[in-house]
Design an enzyme around this catalytic site. Structure first.
Site, PDB file in Angstrom:
ATOM      1  N   CYS A  52       6.386  -0.732  25.686  1.00  8.72           N
ATOM      2  CA  CYS A  52       6.530   0.731  25.529  1.00  8.72           C
ATOM      3  C   CYS A  52       5.815   1.192  24.266  1.00  8.72           C
ATOM      4  O   CYS A  52       6.068   0.672  23.181  1.00  8.72           O
ATOM      5  CB  CYS A  52       8.014   1.087  25.456  1.00  8.72           C
ATOM      6  SG  CYS A  52       8.321   2.770  24.862  1.00  8.72           S
ATOM      7  N   CYS A  55       8.473   2.575  21.504  1.00  2.00           N
ATOM      8  CA  CYS A  55       9.495   1.762  20.849  1.00  2.00           C
ATOM      9  C   CYS A  55       9.097   1.420  19.404  1.00  2.00           C
ATOM     10  O   CYS A  55       7.908   1.310  19.096  1.00  2.00           O
ATOM     11  CB  CYS A  55       9.745   0.486  21.653  1.00  2.00           C
ATOM     12  SG  CYS A  55      10.933   0.702  23.010  1.00  2.00           S
ATOM     13  N   HIS A 116      15.286   2.461  23.708  1.00  2.00           N
ATOM     14  CA  HIS A 116      14.438   2.749  24.860  1.00  2.00           C
ATOM     15  C   HIS A 116      15.253   3.271  26.045  1.00  2.00           C
ATOM     16  O   HIS A 116      14.744   4.004  26.894  1.00  2.00           O
ATOM     17  CB  HIS A 116      13.719   1.446  25.261  1.00  2.00           C
ATOM     18  CG  HIS A 116      12.725   1.605  26.371  1.00  2.00           C
ATOM     19  ND1 HIS A 116      11.487   2.169  26.190  1.00  2.00           N
ATOM     20  CD2 HIS A 116      12.793   1.261  27.694  1.00  2.00           C
ATOM     21  CE1 HIS A 116      10.817   2.160  27.342  1.00  2.00           C
ATOM     22  NE2 HIS A 116      11.590   1.622  28.264  1.00  2.00           N
ATOM     23  N   ASN A 156       9.761  16.917  28.701  1.00  3.61           N
ATOM     24  CA  ASN A 156       9.628  16.630  30.127  1.00  3.61           C
ATOM     25  C   ASN A 156      10.431  15.375  30.380  1.00  3.61           C
ATOM     26  O   ASN A 156      10.131  14.324  29.820  1.00  3.61           O
ATOM     27  CB  ASN A 156       8.168  16.363  30.515  1.00  3.61           C
ATOM     28  CG  ASN A 156       7.302  17.599  30.390  1.00  3.61           C
ATOM     29  OD1 ASN A 156       7.757  18.707  30.655  1.00  3.61           O
ATOM     30  ND2 ASN A 156       6.050  17.410  29.975  1.00  3.61           N
ATOM     31  N   SER A 164       5.703  10.120  31.649  1.00  2.00           N
ATOM     32  CA  SER A 164       5.145   8.818  31.965  1.00  2.00           C
ATOM     33  C   SER A 164       5.884   7.678  31.285  1.00  2.00           C
ATOM     34  O   SER A 164       5.556   6.525  31.472  1.00  2.00           O
ATOM     35  CB  SER A 164       3.664   8.788  31.572  1.00  2.00           C
ATOM     36  OG  SER A 164       3.516   9.221  30.244  1.00  2.00           O
ATOM     37  N   HIS A 167      11.279   6.193  27.691  1.00  2.00           N
ATOM     38  CA  HIS A 167      11.774   6.217  26.315  1.00  2.00           C
ATOM     39  C   HIS A 167      12.046   7.680  25.951  1.00  2.00           C
ATOM     40  O   HIS A 167      11.165   8.528  26.084  1.00  2.00           O
ATOM     41  CB  HIS A 167      10.741   5.606  25.358  1.00  2.00           C
ATOM     42  CG  HIS A 167      11.324   5.317  24.003  1.00  2.00           C
ATOM     43  ND1 HIS A 167      11.433   4.041  23.501  1.00  2.00           N
ATOM     44  CD2 HIS A 167      11.866   6.136  23.068  1.00  2.00           C
ATOM     45  CE1 HIS A 167      11.999   4.096  22.301  1.00  2.00           C
ATOM     46  NE2 HIS A 167      12.273   5.357  22.024  1.00  2.00           N
ATOM     47  N   HIS A 169      11.997  11.096  24.655  1.00  2.00           N
ATOM     48  CA  HIS A 169      11.109  11.782  23.720  1.00  2.00           C
ATOM     49  C   HIS A 169      10.801  13.188  24.211  1.00  2.00           C
ATOM     50  O   HIS A 169      10.923  13.497  25.386  1.00  2.00           O
ATOM     51  CB  HIS A 169       9.799  11.007  23.548  1.00  2.00           C
ATOM     52  CG  HIS A 169       8.911  11.041  24.765  1.00  2.00           C
ATOM     53  ND1 HIS A 169       9.181  10.317  25.911  1.00  2.00           N
ATOM     54  CD2 HIS A 169       7.772  11.735  25.013  1.00  2.00           C
ATOM     55  CE1 HIS A 169       8.234  10.543  26.810  1.00  2.00           C
ATOM     56  NE2 HIS A 169       7.370  11.399  26.303  1.00  2.00           N
ATOM     57  N   GLN A 171       8.096  16.801  23.064  1.00  2.00           N
ATOM     58  CA  GLN A 171       6.806  17.100  22.481  1.00  2.00           C
ATOM     59  C   GLN A 171       6.875  18.427  21.735  1.00  2.00           C
ATOM     60  O   GLN A 171       7.770  19.237  21.957  1.00  2.00           O
ATOM     61  CB  GLN A 171       5.736  17.217  23.570  1.00  2.00           C
ATOM     62  CG  GLN A 171       5.505  15.943  24.374  1.00  2.00           C
ATOM     63  CD  GLN A 171       4.267  16.052  25.257  1.00  2.00           C
ATOM     64  OE1 GLN A 171       3.184  16.416  24.791  1.00  2.00           O
ATOM     65  NE2 GLN A 171       4.423  15.745  26.531  1.00  2.00           N
TER      66      GLN A 171
HETATM   67  O1  LIG Z   1       1.662  15.073  27.511  1.00  2.00           O
HETATM   68  P1  LIG Z   1       2.031  14.175  28.640  1.00  2.00           P
HETATM   69  O2  LIG Z   1       3.479  13.778  28.645  1.00  2.00           O
HETATM   70  O3  LIG Z   1       1.112  13.009  28.794  1.00  2.00           O
HETATM   71  O4  LIG Z   1       1.776  15.091  29.954  1.00  2.00           O
HETATM   72  C1  LIG Z   1       2.741  15.859  30.607  1.00  2.00           C
HETATM   73  O5  LIG Z   1       3.135  17.003  29.853  1.00  2.00           O
HETATM   74  C2  LIG Z   1       2.112  17.936  29.549  1.00  2.00           C
HETATM   75  C3  LIG Z   1       2.726  19.127  28.837  1.00  2.00           C
HETATM   76  O6  LIG Z   1       3.737  19.744  29.610  1.00  2.00           O
HETATM   77  C4  LIG Z   1       1.364  18.388  30.821  1.00  2.00           C
HETATM   78  O7  LIG Z   1       0.239  19.142  30.464  1.00  2.00           O
HETATM   79  C5  LIG Z   1       0.925  17.193  31.663  1.00  2.00           C
HETATM   80  O8  LIG Z   1       0.396  17.658  32.894  1.00  2.00           O
HETATM   81  C6  LIG Z   1       2.126  16.287  31.931  1.00  2.00           C
HETATM   82  O9  LIG Z   1       1.721  15.151  32.683  1.00  2.00           O
END
Ligand SMILES: O=P(O)(O)O[C@H]1O[C@H](CO)[C@@H](O)[C@H](O)[C@H]1O
Ligand SMILES: O=P(O)(O)O[C@H]1O[C@H](CO)[C@@H](O)[C@H](O)[C@H]1O
Lengths: 351, 351
Positions: A52, A55, A116, A156, A164, A167, A169, A171
């Site tokens: 990961c 981590c 994780h 997300n 993806s 873990h 998190h 943004q």
């Molecule tokens: O930034 P990540 O997690 O790779 O990407 C994810 O979140 C982003 C922000 O919402 C989006 O633009 C991406 O399409 C999504 O796959």
């Protein structure tokens, strides 16, 4: 001809934040589903995963090692959507149709915990308070950069939401301009405040508390509710009771109350379909343009896609993309279902 | 500090139809993907499926049998989002925050072909012309109903777009109000026309033809292009060359040219990732409110989610839901890639 019954008849509802209508089809909740089922990860995750990139101690794609962090940890996004570089730009006013302008920004990743295998509802309150303090610090630090006028904190969660890595998190995308949805909200909040000298959400919250039918959780300082105009089946909004414009204005007690409602709401979400409930969530608060923003009222949106089960989501497609957002189950029904969920996480044996 | 390069630097572009901005991050196209992969149906479908509720002669959920149709076939949606019933409603003006009103409407399903296994790109031109004539008839019939002011023709294709049945079909949702997205577009088209006495899309099309960089297909009567402000990786728009406000104004030659461009565009889509390319598509045209609409210009949107391959899509999540739509690959690059796709379907051996 019959009299309008909002619990049964197809209707449109108005969203005063975005200034748009939503189609509600209460009678449609029972149609059979033959479409795509989401796959859900059911294997238990390890506390630490050597593969990961989030981590503690592990090496990321760009060769940099994460520190052995023990609470939350923030780093610059290795594949940021914006860059910090200043770009020289002369607007070409002849372009009626090809209007473009450079955008400066910074993207960061916030690891919620060194573990994780933990998500928000499974973390303890100290850990969640620590995330809130991290958000406060980032809002302050990023917001104080001269060219940053907006700081978007979001998460997300779940592969169905494009996440993806399990873990835990979130943004932060900080940038020069107010993003489209924030600009719209800003406009609505400002018009209302200029006219009424109170925030739109302060008055909306009072109306919701009087009605009671869409309230999910209340504590001393925050309320979680299904907005009257919610588009996602179990969409909610967390609102501060006080008209606070930004996360850095929270009192110590508010930090603690916010942590509590975050935990309680996400536990209810997980309990709903006995699954790690996917969603995108994010905070809407005052721009960081250096001006006072009494019209802004701190709130957090949760946009979860699941509709009927851990594997069947609502698709916002054809009609929704071309026409307008449409929902089947009513917000009142969703609020009732969420309210009824236990406050103890389905995975925890005792307590 | 460097000079702005639209092919390399993060920037925002303006969508004059919806009156909103979009974030473009050209440099981000190469980030690695570790997230969810879509599953794709690869087994060949039978020409007729006895369990399909859209195949000729089969019985639907409500017990009604489909006729043994041999071209296209239209029926009322068994689980319609709106109802035809008139609802008595007295607006409660005291409700600042709980604004709702009943909505009357009709939903229909349009089977494109009796063949269970054919999609638009694989149908012959006669079959596609026949669909166009069906759309014309429905637009006229539904549009002439007194309370119907808007007819939304659309298609959800592929399970990733919430389509629950591979039998080729689209839908029509006709209703009293202009849906949110259409209302916004209407506003933009009308302001432009009132000022310039030409349709916005007529002038936009000329600008695109002069530039050339976003054009995918041209024929005598229609152009398919990637809009300057496209949000989906391979989003396109089909525009009529003439400023025609609605599908019923097409000449015989235009019906034929429209069929050709629909086939050619969807073949290119399928060829891009050698898969039955998922999308939501739909027609935006004049409201059916009985008024003249010289500002409206017939166009069809294609919103396809795939980004890198048949299994990796673009997620419009967190930042996109809370902030604004964001794309990685530029519209110019996408147009170039689509243009280069062969005009013969990857599945067809000869011809
Ligand atoms: O930034 P990540 O997690 O790779 O990407 C994810 O979140 C982003 C922000 O919402 C989006 O633009 C991406 O399409 C999504 O796959
Ligand atoms: O009508 P269908 O095909 O059952 O349903 C599909 O298309 C509708 C219109 O875009 C959406 O509201 C649904 O979420 C989607 O699953």
């Amino acid at each position: 001809m019959k009299n309008f019954d909002i619990n049964e008849d197809p209707h449109r509802r108005f969203n005063p934040l975005l200034n748009e209508w939503v189609l509600v089809s209460p009678h449609r909740a029972k149609r059979p589903w033959q479409g795509q089922n989401e796959t859900i990860a059911t294997e238990a995750l390890p506390k630490y995963d050597s593969t990961c990139y989030l981590c503690p101690g592990n090496v990321r794609a760009n060769g940099v090692s994460n520190p052995k962090y023990d609470s939350s940890f923030v780093f610059e996004n290795d594949f940021a959507a914006m860059k910090q570089e200043e770009i020289i730009f002369e607007e070409d006013i002849k372009h009626t149709f090809f209007k473009a302008k450079p955008e400066q920004g910074i993207s960061r990743v916030v690891c919620f915990s060194p573990r994780h295998d933990l998500t928000l509802p499974e973390m303890d309150l100290d850990g969640i308070e620590n995330i809130i303090r991290t958000w406060q610090k980032e809002y302050t630090d990023l917001g104080s950069i001269k060219y940053i006028n907006h700081v978007q904190i979001f998460e997300n969660k779940g592969s169905v939401m494009g996440c993806s890595n399990p873990h835990p998190h979130g943004q932060i995308w900080a940038q020069s301009s107010l993003p489209t949805q924030v600009e719209k909200t800003h406009h609505s909040l400002k018009s209302y405040f200029d006219k009424n000298k109170r925030t739109l959400l302060e008055d909306y919250l009072q109306a919701e508390l009087r009605s009671g039918s869409r309230i999910v959780i209340e504590n001393d300082d925050f309320v979680a509710l299904v907005p009257f105009w919610a588009i996602w089946p179990y969409e909610t909004m967390i609102l501060s009771r006080r008209a606070i414009s930004k996360i850095t204005d929270f009192t110590e007690q508010e930090v603690s109350s916010y942590a509590k409602i975050l935990k309680q709401l996400t536990i209810k979400y997980d309990n709903l379909f006995s699954t790690s409930f996917p969603y995108s969530s994010g905070i809407h608060q005052a721009p960081t343009d250096g001006l006072e923003h009494p019209e802004w009222h701190f709130h957090m949106h949760f946009y979860p896609p699941l509709l009927r089960s851990a594997t069947v989501k609502k698709f916002m497609v054809g009609y929704e993309m071309l026409g307008e957002s449409q929902r089947d189950i009513t917000p009142e029904k969703s609020a009732e279902i969420l309210r009824q969920q236990p406050d103890v996480h389905y995975k925890s044996k005792a307590t």
